[in-house]
Design an enzyme around this catalytic site. Sequence first.
Site, PDB file in Angstrom:
ATOM      1  N   CYS A   1      57.281  35.444  23.543  1.00 15.68           N
ATOM      2  CA  CYS A   1      56.900  35.128  22.159  1.00 15.68           C
ATOM      3  C   CYS A   1      56.676  36.269  21.155  1.00 15.68           C
ATOM      4  O   CYS A   1      56.088  36.164  20.034  1.00 15.68           O
ATOM      5  CB  CYS A   1      55.069  34.680  22.332  1.00 15.68           C
ATOM      6  SG  CYS A   1      53.981  35.944  22.940  1.00 15.68           S
TER       7      CYS A   1
ATOM      8  N   ASP B   1      33.525  48.013  49.858  1.00 15.28           N
ATOM      9  CA  ASP B   1      34.785  47.806  50.421  1.00 15.28           C
ATOM     10  C   ASP B   1      35.931  48.600  50.086  1.00 15.28           C
ATOM     11  O   ASP B   1      36.172  48.755  49.131  1.00 15.28           O
ATOM     12  CB  ASP B   1      34.964  46.208  49.714  1.00 15.28           C
ATOM     13  CG  ASP B   1      36.563  45.686  50.040  1.00 15.28           C
ATOM     14  OD1 ASP B   1      37.270  46.214  51.018  1.00 15.28           O
ATOM     15  OD2 ASP B   1      37.021  44.659  49.440  1.00 15.28           O
TER      16      ASP B   1
HETATM   17 ZN   LIG Z   1      53.959  36.295  25.183  1.00 12.78          ZN
END
Ligand SMILES: [Zn+2]
Length: 426
Positions: free
Chosen positions: A232, A339
Amino acid sequence: MQSMASQLAKLSYLTLKKAGRTGGTWPGEIALRLDKSYLSNNLEKLQQGFVLVTGTNGKTTTTHLLVEILRVSGMSVVTNSSGANLPNGLASAFIEAESQKRNPDIGVFEIDENYLPSILNLVTPRIVVITNIFRDQLDRFGEIETIKNKWIKSLSGKGVQLVLNSDDPAVAAIGLLGDLDSYYFGIDFKHASNFANLKSPKDSGFCLRCGEKLTFKIIFYSHLGDWSCQNCGLTRPKPTEMGGNYSLQLPGNYNQYNVAGSILASTLLGIERQISLTVSESFVGVFGRGETIDFEGGKFELHLAKNPTGFTQSLSEVHDAVSPVIVLLLNDKIADGQDISWIWDIGLEEIIIHPQHLIIGGSRANDLALRLFYAGIETERLHVYENFHHALQTASQLSNGEKVPIVATYTAMLKARKILLGKSLL
Ligand SMILES: [Zn+2]
């Protein structure tokens, strides 16, 4: 006339101070229980507004450095210097300032990532600095994308100036996708050769706009680097303040980021860049973050590490240390994270640990020793100590006068620091 809440809270502050216990959260807790708006009222009173610093790593150093720059520039600053970064810690900072009869005109606070949206619902900061977002936080409050969306929502329409790490795709996405008033800091790629170019765990490997895998030209550490989305077109924004080549007293490349963020925030607050730069260059850090302490003829350098990325980074920073010994301390108290399975995510396989002797301590020393063994460290180089004092004495004796790095989780570091400073014989 002072409010009842503030008077009682001040009293508790002074009582705790007499008992030698400052920096706690109790005074703030009392104030907030008596008056819910104690914090927001005080924040709104600050004539020059306030800055919030958040993110997974680096917020304490960034906060302290920014405070130092502002103080050198003549401002009166209120800050949660103890690192207590929940609302009661911020409230305590105001009580401390009141008790010292200071009248601050600006605030700089480090704030827990989890509390950023709820604080933004109450008050509007002038600037929010976001250092980075690492995976260790995720099991506490959801995926990176959820955090990003929550933050964008809580920042929208407020007129807050954002100071964002351009090299962290998740942080940069907040500015790029949120249409917010954003300013970026990052590393100048001219200085890429100064960096180890580690391949430790990559958290934000996916584009936060389209979900495609991101492409990295350079990775400085973990998922920080020159990133872009081939699908994108979302790309690392060009930073206006660029680190990579500051000459610092602070150790470690990650501090190039902390300094760049602090300088950019100070510039937005109207401080001349040269002043910020000079203060940064002489800044010696916050306790537990590169602090050097002499002990029984030896010299130790403290490195706090609270997650796999921090541990990997600290180990790579001490990679060039000439000391024949290194100390690694792992505790599993609440403040360390109970943890400790994250030790299996430390990028040990990518780091050559030079020191001949690895002194291992802490309540989970055996787990850490096992992890190191599986990373290929020979058992004869591993020395496990239950007693911190003995561990540090041995390290001192083996050090040949060279500075010994200590990489430790939070409570382990506090304990080691106490012993090194002669405050504890346990
Ligand atoms: Zn992207």
